[in-house]
Motif scaffolding. Structure first.
Motif, mmCIF file in Angstrom:
data_model
loop_
_atom_site.group_PDB
_atom_site.id
_atom_site.type_symbol
_atom_site.label_atom_id
_atom_site.label_comp_id
_atom_site.label_asym_id
_atom_site.label_seq_id
_atom_site.Cartn_x
_atom_site.Cartn_y
_atom_site.Cartn_z
ATOM 1 N N THR A 63 0.997 -1.103 0.005
ATOM 2 C CA THR A 63 0.164 -0.128 0.097
ATOM 3 C C THR A 63 0.911 1.342 0.107
ATOM 4 O O THR A 63 0.406 2.202 -0.345
ATOM 5 N N ASP A 64 2.300 1.105 0.345
ATOM 6 C CA ASP A 64 2.994 2.046 0.293
ATOM 7 C C ASP A 64 4.012 1.924 -1.083
ATOM 8 O O ASP A 64 4.758 1.196 -0.948
ATOM 9 N N LEU A 65 3.511 2.747 -2.180
ATOM 10 C CA LEU A 65 4.303 2.587 -3.118
ATOM 11 C C LEU A 65 5.698 2.602 -3.547
ATOM 12 O O LEU A 65 6.408 1.981 -4.073
ATOM 13 N N SER A 66 6.246 3.417 -2.436
ATOM 14 C CA SER A 66 7.701 3.650 -2.362
ATOM 15 C C SER A 66 8.387 2.214 -2.203
ATOM 16 O O SER A 66 9.538 2.158 -2.447
ATOM 17 N N GLN A 67 7.725 1.447 -1.239
ATOM 18 C CA GLN A 67 8.477 0.222 -0.795
ATOM 19 C C GLN A 67 8.445 -0.745 -2.139
ATOM 20 O O GLN A 67 9.152 -1.576 -2.250
ATOM 21 N N ILE A 68 7.473 -0.642 -2.933
ATOM 22 C CA ILE A 68 7.422 -1.314 -4.266
ATOM 23 C C ILE A 68 8.633 -1.073 -5.122
ATOM 24 O O ILE A 68 9.357 -1.855 -5.450
ATOM 25 N N THR A 69 8.848 0.208 -5.124
ATOM 26 C CA THR A 69 9.958 0.860 -5.768
ATOM 27 C C THR A 69 11.298 0.513 -5.348
ATOM 28 O O THR A 69 11.976 0.081 -6.004
ATOM 29 N N ALA A 70 11.351 0.309 -3.889
ATOM 30 C CA ALA A 70 12.529 -0.091 -3.269
ATOM 31 C C ALA A 70 13.056 -1.529 -3.469
ATOM 32 O O ALA A 70 13.888 -1.863 -3.815
ATOM 33 N N LEU A 71 11.846 -2.328 -3.796
ATOM 34 C CA LEU A 71 12.062 -3.870 -4.288
ATOM 35 C C LEU A 71 12.862 -3.817 -5.778
ATOM 36 O O LEU A 71 13.952 -4.573 -5.898
ATOM 37 N N VAL A 72 12.313 -3.102 -6.529
ATOM 38 C CA VAL A 72 12.954 -2.999 -7.736
ATOM 39 C C VAL A 72 14.277 -2.629 -7.769
ATOM 40 O O VAL A 72 15.233 -2.716 -8.511
ATOM 41 N N GLY A 73 14.733 -1.345 -6.981
ATOM 42 C CA GLY A 73 15.726 -0.581 -6.746
ATOM 43 C C GLY A 73 16.780 -1.744 -6.264
ATOM 44 O O GLY A 73 18.028 -1.628 -6.477
ATOM 45 N N THR A 74 16.423 -2.704 -5.319
ATOM 46 C CA THR A 74 17.332 -3.453 -4.631
ATOM 47 C C THR A 74 17.679 -4.472 -5.746
ATOM 48 O O THR A 74 18.977 -4.781 -5.618
#
Length: 267
Positions: free
Chosen positions: A63-74
């Motif tokens: 629900t926190d879209l920045s955390q999805i972005t962090a998965l991709v970034g990792t």
């Protein structure tokens, strides 16, 4: 195992349990470096520790879209790329005895997790893949998004929306060599049925789950019950080059349930 994903990097949301855990384990077994997220940090860390260097876990509330972005970034930052994105995280919502009794209190939560997070994961993965030769994006929907039925109407609506989104974005991203497909599991034994009846006492909950499982079996042409491994096998196909000419599809993994009603033959 045949190392079909050797040298590949995958991101999987909702990977600590159920279908997601099965996907994480299968992808890792096939040679992929897997970055996965889940709200259940304790379980996610345990799975990652068991898999060792093949997996990297991040606590992730979609629900926190920045955390999805962090998965991709990792995945890109630590493993050098992203070849397969699996948007798996989802919730069932609350089952009411009648739709007329549904207060729609869980509408926002169900749509944020089941649809908006899928769209965000597709977008974030697609941004990287578009600049790096393409890839495969897989969205988890449900036969509840294909086949009409009573109960959990918000859930059904969210899963139907995932299907329409998947087909639409597949058209747009095809010129980047990004394939976007969906799997629609059905009659797979996970905890999602039980969670949809939260609030019931244990005895009534067990009776409810048994009733649903019986109904699923009666509606399913193939009498063997589906497993997490069946879904993982389908996901593996979409993540590999075996599906290089396949995009915009929805594959039911449901023992034939959505094909039609079982005909009872009388002797």
């Amino acid at each position: 195992m045949s190392d079909e994903l050797a040298g590949k990097v995958a991101v999987i949301t909702g990977g600590a349990s159920g279908l997601g855990e099965g996907l994480v384990r299968r992808f890792a077994a096939e040679g992929a470096q897997v970055v996965f997220g889940d709200v259940d940090a304790e379980r996610g860390k345990a799975v990652a520790e068991e898999l060792g260097s093949a997996a990297r876990f991040l606590p992730c509330d979609v629900t926190d879209l920045s955390q999805i972005t962090a998965l991709v970034g990792t995945a890109v930052g630590e493993f050098g790329g992203l070849h397969a994105m699996v948007n798996n995280a989802g919730i069932s919502g609350t089952m009411h005895r009648r739709f007329l009794d549904d207060d729609l209190a869980d509408f926002d939560a169900v749509l944020r997790i089941n649809l908006r997070a899928v769209m965000a994961g597709t977008r974030d993965a697609g941004r990287h893949m578009a600049e790096n030769g393409g890839g495969s994006i897989l969205n988890l929907t449900s036969i509840g998004g294909i086949q009409a039925g009573a109960g959990v109407q918000t859930y059904r609506a969210s899963k139907a929306a995932v299907i329409q989104f998947t087909k639409s974005v597949a058209i747009e991203l095809a010129h980047h060599e990004i394939r976007v497909n969906a799997i629609a599991p059905g009659n797979i034994r996970t905890s999602i049925v039980r969670k949809s009846a939260a609030g019931e006492d244990r005895e009534r909950l067990e009776a409810f789950e048994a009733k649903i499982r019986t109904q699923m079996r009666d509606d399913r042409p193939l009498k063997r019950e589906g497993t997490v491994d069946d879904v993982a096998e389908a996901a593996l196909y979409f993540a590999t080059d075996r599906s290089r000419y396949v995009t915009g599809t929805v594959l039911p993994v449901d023992g034939g349930t959505v094909a039609g009603k079982v005909i009872v033959r009388r002797s």
